[in-house]
Design a protein around this motif. Sequence first.
Motif, mmCIF file in Angstrom:
data_model
loop_
_atom_site.group_PDB
_atom_site.id
_atom_site.type_symbol
_atom_site.label_atom_id
_atom_site.label_comp_id
_atom_site.label_asym_id
_atom_site.label_seq_id
_atom_site.Cartn_x
_atom_site.Cartn_y
_atom_site.Cartn_z
ATOM 1 N N CYS A 26 -4.004 59.736 24.915
ATOM 2 C CA CYS A 26 -2.238 59.703 25.564
ATOM 3 C C CYS A 26 -2.736 59.566 26.792
ATOM 4 O O CYS A 26 -0.880 59.774 26.531
ATOM 5 N N ARG A 27 -2.785 59.854 27.570
ATOM 6 C CA ARG A 27 -2.444 58.935 28.998
ATOM 7 C C ARG A 27 -2.346 57.491 28.661
ATOM 8 O O ARG A 27 -1.573 56.866 29.489
ATOM 9 N N ARG A 28 -3.038 57.027 27.743
ATOM 10 C CA ARG A 28 -2.519 55.453 27.421
ATOM 11 C C ARG A 28 -1.169 55.394 26.927
ATOM 12 O O ARG A 28 -0.401 54.451 27.412
ATOM 13 N N TYR A 29 -1.045 56.474 26.064
ATOM 14 C CA TYR A 29 1.245 56.107 25.523
ATOM 15 C C TYR A 29 1.447 55.918 26.794
ATOM 16 O O TYR A 29 3.062 55.996 27.003
ATOM 17 N N VAL A 30 1.539 57.060 27.980
ATOM 18 C CA VAL A 30 1.843 57.490 28.741
ATOM 19 C C VAL A 30 2.345 56.392 30.087
ATOM 20 O O VAL A 30 3.578 56.660 30.207
ATOM 21 N N SER A 31 1.109 55.856 30.082
ATOM 22 C CA SER A 31 1.408 55.177 31.562
ATOM 23 C C SER A 31 2.680 53.909 30.412
ATOM 24 O O SER A 31 3.177 53.724 31.042
ATOM 25 N N VAL A 32 2.146 53.730 28.836
ATOM 26 C CA VAL A 32 3.257 52.484 28.626
ATOM 27 C C VAL A 32 4.086 53.455 28.171
ATOM 28 O O VAL A 32 5.341 52.249 29.216
ATOM 29 N N PHE A 33 4.765 54.198 28.590
ATOM 30 C CA PHE A 33 6.125 55.431 28.756
ATOM 31 C C PHE A 33 6.402 55.077 30.143
ATOM 32 O O PHE A 33 7.954 54.506 30.103
ATOM 33 N N TRP A 34 5.766 55.051 30.696
ATOM 34 C CA TRP A 34 5.841 55.248 32.281
ATOM 35 C C TRP A 34 6.779 53.958 32.250
ATOM 36 O O TRP A 34 7.759 53.436 32.939
ATOM 37 N N LEU A 35 6.014 53.373 32.442
ATOM 38 C CA LEU A 35 6.217 51.291 32.504
ATOM 39 C C LEU A 35 7.387 51.424 31.794
ATOM 40 O O LEU A 35 8.330 50.142 32.255
ATOM 41 N N VAL A 36 7.751 51.489 31.096
ATOM 42 C CA VAL A 36 8.918 51.527 29.551
ATOM 43 C C VAL A 36 10.089 52.324 30.572
ATOM 44 O O VAL A 36 11.788 51.380 30.696
ATOM 45 N N THR A 37 10.122 52.923 31.044
ATOM 46 C CA THR A 37 10.902 54.252 31.249
ATOM 47 C C THR A 37 11.532 53.941 33.176
ATOM 48 O O THR A 37 12.835 52.670 33.706
ATOM 49 N N VAL A 38 10.229 52.877 33.747
ATOM 50 C CA VAL A 38 10.676 52.475 35.329
ATOM 51 C C VAL A 38 11.708 50.420 35.144
ATOM 52 O O VAL A 38 12.624 50.667 35.859
ATOM 53 N N SER A 39 11.455 50.041 34.199
ATOM 54 C CA SER A 39 11.666 48.824 32.999
ATOM 55 C C SER A 39 13.305 49.269 33.064
ATOM 56 O O SER A 39 13.748 48.581 33.170
ATOM 57 N N ALA A 40 14.010 50.269 32.496
ATOM 58 C CA ALA A 40 15.004 50.824 32.208
ATOM 59 C C ALA A 40 15.963 51.305 33.524
ATOM 60 O O ALA A 40 17.646 51.209 32.560
ATOM 61 N N SER A 41 14.910 52.110 34.435
ATOM 62 C CA SER A 41 15.313 52.814 35.454
ATOM 63 C C SER A 41 16.239 51.010 36.224
ATOM 64 O O SER A 41 17.638 51.869 36.648
#
Length: 316
Positions: free
Chosen positions: A95-110
């Motif tokens: 779950c932490r890994r999914y959250v960290s990857v989703f955070w990277l996606v969010t940073v890139s999309a921002s």
Amino acid sequence: MEKFRTLFDFFLRHQKVLRYSALSLLTAGSERLFSAVAFQCPCNSWNLLYGSVFLLVPALILFLLGYLLNVRTWRLFTGRCAPGTHCSCIHRKHCRRYVSVFWLVTVSASVAPFTWIAVALLGANFYECAASGSSLLQRHLCQGRGTQCHEQVAKMPCGGTLPQEAKVSVNFRAQSQVLGWILIASIMILVLAVTCINHCHSPVSFLQLRFWKIYLEKEREVFEKKAKEHATKLAERNLKCFFESTKPEPFQTPSNKDWQQISSLYAFSTKGQYYSMIHKYISGNRGTSIRSTKEDVFSPALGFVDGTDFNEMGTM
């Protein structure tokens, strides 16, 4: 020829920075064109809504497009709720890994939406229109002056000529530009801090990171080439059997489980040196699970591994 090779190597080494720079310039140019061609402040009670929509809604659209076009998004979600599987996270570490990857996606999309907002604030047109329509500011500026003053404040973006309100209009533009520069400076400080922290916690050295990125680029190129060759041979065999009404010959191709294995999220192994999920898969026993274990490390510095897009050279 050597000059072209040098130029290509430069673009290869700095492709991420160049991609984000090109995206930022394209977004900034679009904002300027949009502001000059489409934006026209109504200078009435609609000012706040109209200015806010032009300032924030395009940023929201760009943000959602960033999710849609990012390969990590689909690597993260594809097949997670397939029949026979559980949508919820079973292991806390996963779950932490999914959250960290989703955070990277969010940073890139921002990147694009923040660029839009920053450029729009520096231009000041959207903010000036929205601020002049704020009822709170109108009441503050027009204490004891009646409703006519409210209308005059709303008309300031369209060239209001009252001396006192004209000075306030200049303040609106100054406030917008100050906010724009504060936003840009804050983003740069945050990016620098996060980058430094990620590199400090990297499980590999600087030069190995460079080699790793080169390997992934080459793996992507070879994967694209081999995938096309394999798909062509399979299509030729199937069509030949169809048109000639013959039985198909045996054809070795990866199974669904094989594809699922190499499509899982990457984790740095402390027991072996693997540069991708394909590398990890072929290095183990075929058919056995290669998913992350408790000893594996999820490092943000290696987030680029899950971002490798095998479809970049082809069409989506």
